[in-house]
Motif scaffolding. Structure first.
Motif, short mmCIF file in Angstrom:
data_model
loop_
_atom_site.label_atom_id
_atom_site.label_comp_id
_atom_site.label_asym_id
_atom_site.label_seq_id
_atom_site.Cartn_x
_atom_site.Cartn_y
_atom_site.Cartn_z
N GLY A 1 -9.66 8.11 -0.91
CA GLY A 1 -9.57 9.42 -0.80
C GLY A 1 -10.70 10.07 -0.84
O GLY A 1 -11.25 11.20 -0.23
N MET A 2 -12.61 8.86 -0.77
CA MET A 2 -13.25 9.28 -1.00
C MET A 2 -13.75 8.96 1.35
O MET A 2 -14.41 9.31 1.35
CB MET A 2 -14.00 7.69 -1.79
CG MET A 2 -15.96 7.60 -1.52
SD MET A 2 -16.40 6.82 -3.32
CE MET A 2 -15.67 5.24 -2.30
N HIS A 3 -13.45 8.03 1.67
CA HIS A 3 -13.55 7.85 2.99
C HIS A 3 -12.97 8.25 3.78
O HIS A 3 -13.23 8.58 5.12
CB HIS A 3 -13.04 5.75 3.01
CG HIS A 3 -14.20 5.20 2.28
ND1 HIS A 3 -15.94 5.48 1.98
CD2 HIS A 3 -14.23 4.35 0.94
CE1 HIS A 3 -16.56 4.81 1.27
NE2 HIS A 3 -15.47 3.79 0.81
N GLU A 4 -11.35 8.29 3.60
CA GLU A 4 -10.58 8.74 4.19
C GLU A 4 -9.44 9.98 3.53
O GLU A 4 -9.06 10.15 2.55
CB GLU A 4 -9.90 8.20 5.19
CG GLU A 4 -8.77 7.33 4.40
CD GLU A 4 -8.32 5.74 5.30
OE1 GLU A 4 -7.47 4.48 5.58
OE2 GLU A 4 -9.23 5.45 6.88
N PRO A 5 -8.82 10.95 4.42
CA PRO A 5 -7.80 11.83 3.14
C PRO A 5 -6.28 11.50 3.06
O PRO A 5 -5.55 11.72 4.12
CB PRO A 5 -8.61 13.36 4.12
CG PRO A 5 -8.06 12.28 5.77
CD PRO A 5 -9.27 11.70 6.11
N VAL A 6 -6.83 10.49 2.26
CA VAL A 6 -5.40 9.92 1.68
C VAL A 6 -5.54 9.91 0.16
O VAL A 6 -5.81 10.43 -0.25
CB VAL A 6 -5.75 8.49 2.52
CG1 VAL A 6 -5.30 8.08 3.78
CG2 VAL A 6 -6.31 7.45 1.05
N SER A 7 -4.31 9.83 -0.19
CA SER A 7 -4.07 10.54 -1.63
C SER A 7 -2.96 9.15 -2.33
O SER A 7 -2.65 8.76 -1.44
CB SER A 7 -3.31 11.65 -1.54
OG SER A 7 -2.39 11.42 -3.17
N PRO A 8 -3.56 8.46 -3.48
CA PRO A 8 -3.03 7.55 -4.14
C PRO A 8 -1.84 8.07 -4.91
O PRO A 8 -0.75 6.93 -5.19
CB PRO A 8 -4.20 7.75 -5.39
CG PRO A 8 -4.86 8.64 -5.93
CD PRO A 8 -4.78 9.12 -4.29
N LEU A 9 -1.81 9.30 -4.45
CA LEU A 9 0.32 10.04 -5.09
C LEU A 9 0.66 10.27 -4.27
O LEU A 9 0.44 10.86 -3.32
CB LEU A 9 -0.46 10.48 -5.61
CG LEU A 9 -0.49 10.38 -7.54
CD1 LEU A 9 -0.42 11.77 -8.41
CD2 LEU A 9 0.69 9.47 -7.49
N PRO A 10 2.47 9.79 -4.31
CA PRO A 10 2.90 10.59 -3.51
C PRO A 10 3.25 12.50 -3.69
O PRO A 10 2.92 12.68 -5.21
CB PRO A 10 3.90 9.95 -2.94
CG PRO A 10 4.38 9.00 -4.74
CD PRO A 10 2.50 8.70 -4.84
N SER A 11 3.24 12.92 -3.12
CA SER A 11 2.95 14.87 -3.67
C SER A 11 4.15 14.91 -4.81
O SER A 11 3.82 15.82 -5.65
CB SER A 11 2.70 15.53 -2.36
OG SER A 11 3.85 15.40 -1.85
#
Ligand code: NAP
Length: 282
Positions: free
Chosen positions: A200-210
């Motif tokens: 989430g720091m370098h690109e808009p990804v999440s470590p969790l499924p919503s």
């Protein structure tokens, strides 16, 4: 006495908001001191740390990648920092160098700001790196009831859980692989979720499924830049409460400032300085 000095030792040390926070705090309290960045390759770390013994030096912050490597060069390490296995703050006490970890108390102070009491709480901790170790230790110290540590490299999560059991006794600490299945099974039953991965720091990804997010839970992302990660945006959409990494950043700096100067830090001044530095793209 000449101008006092504090350094940030790391490699590389670009893009830090710490100089802005500490300069503002020194100014506010009328302390004649400077906070400067020092880019120190590993081969030069011993020499750079030895120089912290000079009488005008108050101490230093230690950042990536030296938080573990700095430890053998110190005269003393505070108990919590030794258990966490990392120092982020060094104090020069009349030529004796003492190492501390202020990420752990910084995290707890940030949780208090969010009005969350970790005592008896069930917590999902994402990640098992340096920051996760400090956060896990802080939560165990604060009597969290259950801690699910979920990490891409599951061995690291398991060994962190085992270290907590060895230190705090047989409370419920679990190390698990951060697979979709495990995240969907364990995260929804937690009152607190803390992201200590770099996702989430370098690109808009999440470590969790919503799908793992629930209304009412508190989701803390210790990333402070960007201020609203994809995880936090999805948590808000799911009705969760959220906090980004800025409060922890400010409080770990405030704790270091108090160790160096012996004075309580002007927290709101430091927060405003950090926000201004981030807004300027530091
Ligand atoms: P670190 O020791 O390098 O740990 C990185 C963690 O992220 C590990 O658990 C790693 O998993 C995981 N990770 C990295 N890339 C991944 C990927 N592509 N997929 C899944 N997991 C991945 O770093 P750190 O020092 O703990 O810092 C972590 C974050 O915390 C950084 O964003 C840092 O800026 C932030 N932080 C904030 C504060 C604050 O005051 N707010 C303080 C300290 C750190 P593996 O074990 O599988 O590699």
């Amino acid at each position: 006495m000449s101008t006092r000095q504090v350094y940030l030792l790391g490699h590389p040390v670009r893009h830090s908001v710490s100089p802005a926070m500490h300069a503002a705090a020194f100014r506010e309290l009328g302390i004649d001191a400077r906070y400067d960045l020092r880019d120190v390759p590993l081969d030069d770390l011993g020499l750079a740390i030895a120089r912290l013994r000079e009488p005008n030096v108050l101490g230093a912050n230690i950042t990536v990648p030296h938080k573990q490597a700095a430890m053998p060069y110190l005269d003393e390490i505070a108990e919590a920092a030794a258990e966490i296995g990392a120092v982020n703050t060094i104090c020069n006490r009349q030529g004796r160098l003492v190492g501390y970890n202020t990420d752990a108390p910084g995290f707890l102070a940030a949780l208090a700001e969010a009005g969350f009491d970790p005592r008896g709480a069930t917590v999902a901790l994402l990640g098992a790196g340096g920051a996760a170790r400090a956060v896990a230790h802080a939560l165990a110290e604060a009597d969290a009831a259950e801690l699910f540590i979920l990490n891409r490299t599951s061995d690291r999560a398991v060994s962190l859980a085992q270290a907590l059991v060895a230190r705090f006794g047989a409370r419920a600490y679990w190390g698990l692989p951060a697979t979709r299945q495990q995240l969907e099974e364990w995260v929804p039953r937690c009152a607190l979720v803390v992201n200590c991965t770099t996702l989430g720091m370098h690109e808009p990804v999440s470590p969790l499924p919503s799908s793992a997010l629930r209304p009412g839970m508190l989701v803390v992302d210790i990333i402070y830049n960007p201020p609203r990660t994809r995880l936090l945006a999805e948590a808000e959409a799911a009705g969760a409460r959220t906090q980004n990494g800025l409060p922890m950043l400010v409080h770990q700096a405030a704790a270091a400032f108090a160790l160096w100067t012996g004075q309580p830090a002007p927290v709101e001044t430091m927060r405003a300085a950090a926000q201004a530095a981030l807004a300027q793209g530091v």
